[in-house]
Scaffold this active site. Sequence first.
Site, mmCIF file in Angstrom:
data_model
loop_
_atom_site.group_PDB
_atom_site.id
_atom_site.type_symbol
_atom_site.label_atom_id
_atom_site.label_comp_id
_atom_site.label_asym_id
_atom_site.label_seq_id
_atom_site.Cartn_x
_atom_site.Cartn_y
_atom_site.Cartn_z
ATOM 1 N N TYR A 43 7.566 0.116 8.587
ATOM 2 C CA TYR A 43 6.565 1.172 8.385
ATOM 3 C C TYR A 43 7.230 2.463 7.916
ATOM 4 C CZ TYR A 43 3.653 5.192 9.610
ATOM 5 O OH TYR A 43 2.979 6.395 9.572
ATOM 6 N N THR A 71 0.831 -1.224 0.000
ATOM 7 C CA THR A 71 0.000 0.000 0.000
ATOM 8 C C THR A 71 0.858 1.264 0.000
ATOM 9 O OG1 THR A 71 -2.030 -0.917 0.893
ATOM 10 C CG2 THR A 71 -1.559 1.374 1.454
ATOM 11 N N THR A 117 4.811 11.142 7.825
ATOM 12 C CA THR A 117 5.094 11.032 9.257
ATOM 13 C C THR A 117 6.493 11.527 9.602
ATOM 14 O OG1 THR A 117 5.516 9.369 10.969
ATOM 15 C CG2 THR A 117 5.705 8.629 8.728
ATOM 16 N N ASP A 118 6.686 11.912 10.869
ATOM 17 C CA ASP A 118 8.030 12.292 11.340
ATOM 18 C C ASP A 118 8.943 11.071 11.465
ATOM 19 O OD1 ASP A 118 6.885 11.106 13.603
ATOM 20 O OD2 ASP A 118 7.279 12.789 14.949
ATOM 21 N N GLU A 119 8.348 9.855 11.415
ATOM 22 C CA GLU A 119 9.159 8.652 11.650
ATOM 23 C C GLU A 119 10.171 8.404 10.540
ATOM 24 O OE1 GLU A 119 7.087 5.319 13.379
ATOM 25 O OE2 GLU A 119 5.503 6.621 14.118
ATOM 26 N N LYS A 170 7.026 4.493 4.302
ATOM 27 C CA LYS A 170 6.556 5.887 4.180
ATOM 28 C C LYS A 170 7.659 6.746 3.552
ATOM 29 C CE LYS A 170 3.226 7.614 5.309
ATOM 30 N NZ LYS A 170 1.900 7.815 4.650
#
Length: 356
Positions: free
Chosen positions: A159, A99, A133-135, A163
């Site tokens: 994850y 995805t 995201t900040d990740e 991203k």
Amino acid sequence: MTILVTGGAGFIGANFVLDWVAQSDEPVINLDLLTYAGNVQTLSSLEGNPQHVFQQGDIADSELVKRLLTEHQPRAVLNFAAESHVDRSIHGPEDFIQTNIVGTFRLLEEVRAYWKDLQGEAKDAFRFLHVSTDEVYGSLAADAPAFTEEHRYEPNSPYSASKAASDHLVRSYHHTYGLPVLTTNCSNNYGPYHFPEKLIPLMIVNALAGKPLPVYGDGQQIRDWLYVKDHCSAIRRVLEAGRTGEVYNVGGWNEKPNLEIVERICGLLDTLRPRADGQPYAGQIAYVTDRPGHDRRYAIDARKLERELGWKPAETFETGIRKTVEWYLDNWQWVENVQSGNYRDWVEKNYSGRSA
Ligand code: NAD
Ligand code: TYD
């Protein structure tokens, strides 16, 4: 005019859609696959409202995306759709690759073809806004400055790596094809309709059910928390006035260790819904085996968004967390409905192997 939102039955996307319909007359097309994290019940107040058109489907389904773009001629596409839970990405990364990377790529391809054929003002005004995201920036040392938009990408989980890959694809579609993109990288969100697999809703739900409150490792990992409605207002502002090709960090200046969050939730519940035996909820805290590769600290520097676009969060952590706990107490039916067999299987998979 119309906007197309993907992932609008998930936590942030649904809050965005609900706020959008409450604040604007502009129709919203909502494309969501309805994975375990998507919930039409969250959108039940929009039933019969012609301003909201829901379409179940995959962002990787090129034919479907093409049909939606052709039929509705949106002036913007906002991509919230993703697999979003780090622990699930550790147990099974494949859906994240599919995805977050393949899906974003297919969506970009269809959007590029659609945008290329637009003319004049419609072409100039079109925007593709990618919610990230900040990740992607990795983990910070205790004394390091917060992440700016210039921080290098150092994703540490499947994850965040997926991203990061999607962010790079979005960036490349701007540089290579001129697609007018905007990217937002936000810190941890919390608020209404948050699926109870993430820290804050899990702790509220477990506390009320009399279950252990599983704190990973020493509980001193730091996250920067933003109330979801503030994230939605930031996205609306970036859509309205952001410079294409730019990245905007979104955060609440609310860095807190996990243990403090859990204790805060326990304290609020002690006041709002005391335990029948009069004991404090904090007695349910249980330290469990840490998450592999657990990022120690995230912190967002959101000054670019404030300086360029005048955005600031409306909630402090104190006001936001109280609203959130109250929302869960007032919406217990929603919580019960999302705790399906699938949810129970996940809880068993993620927590049964963690020794106390
Ligand atoms: P979520 O998991 O609650 O919701 C994701 C939604 O996307 C679900 O409704 C799901 O059904 C849908 N979806 C999944 N795969 C899809 C596909 N292939 N096609 C169409 N729809 C699909 O996630 P969230 O917390 O609402 O996060 C939304 C976005 O914001 C994500 O991109 C996430 O990376 C990002 N983000 C989240 C946070 C956070 O704290 N939750 C913080 C910063 C950024
Ligand atoms: P989470 O809500 O999963 O968000 P993210 O990993 O994207 O930051 O977790 C937030 C923090 O809480 C993270 O440091 C992991 C920790 N955590 C626990 O201690 N126990 C739990 O049961 C969960 C789900 C998370």
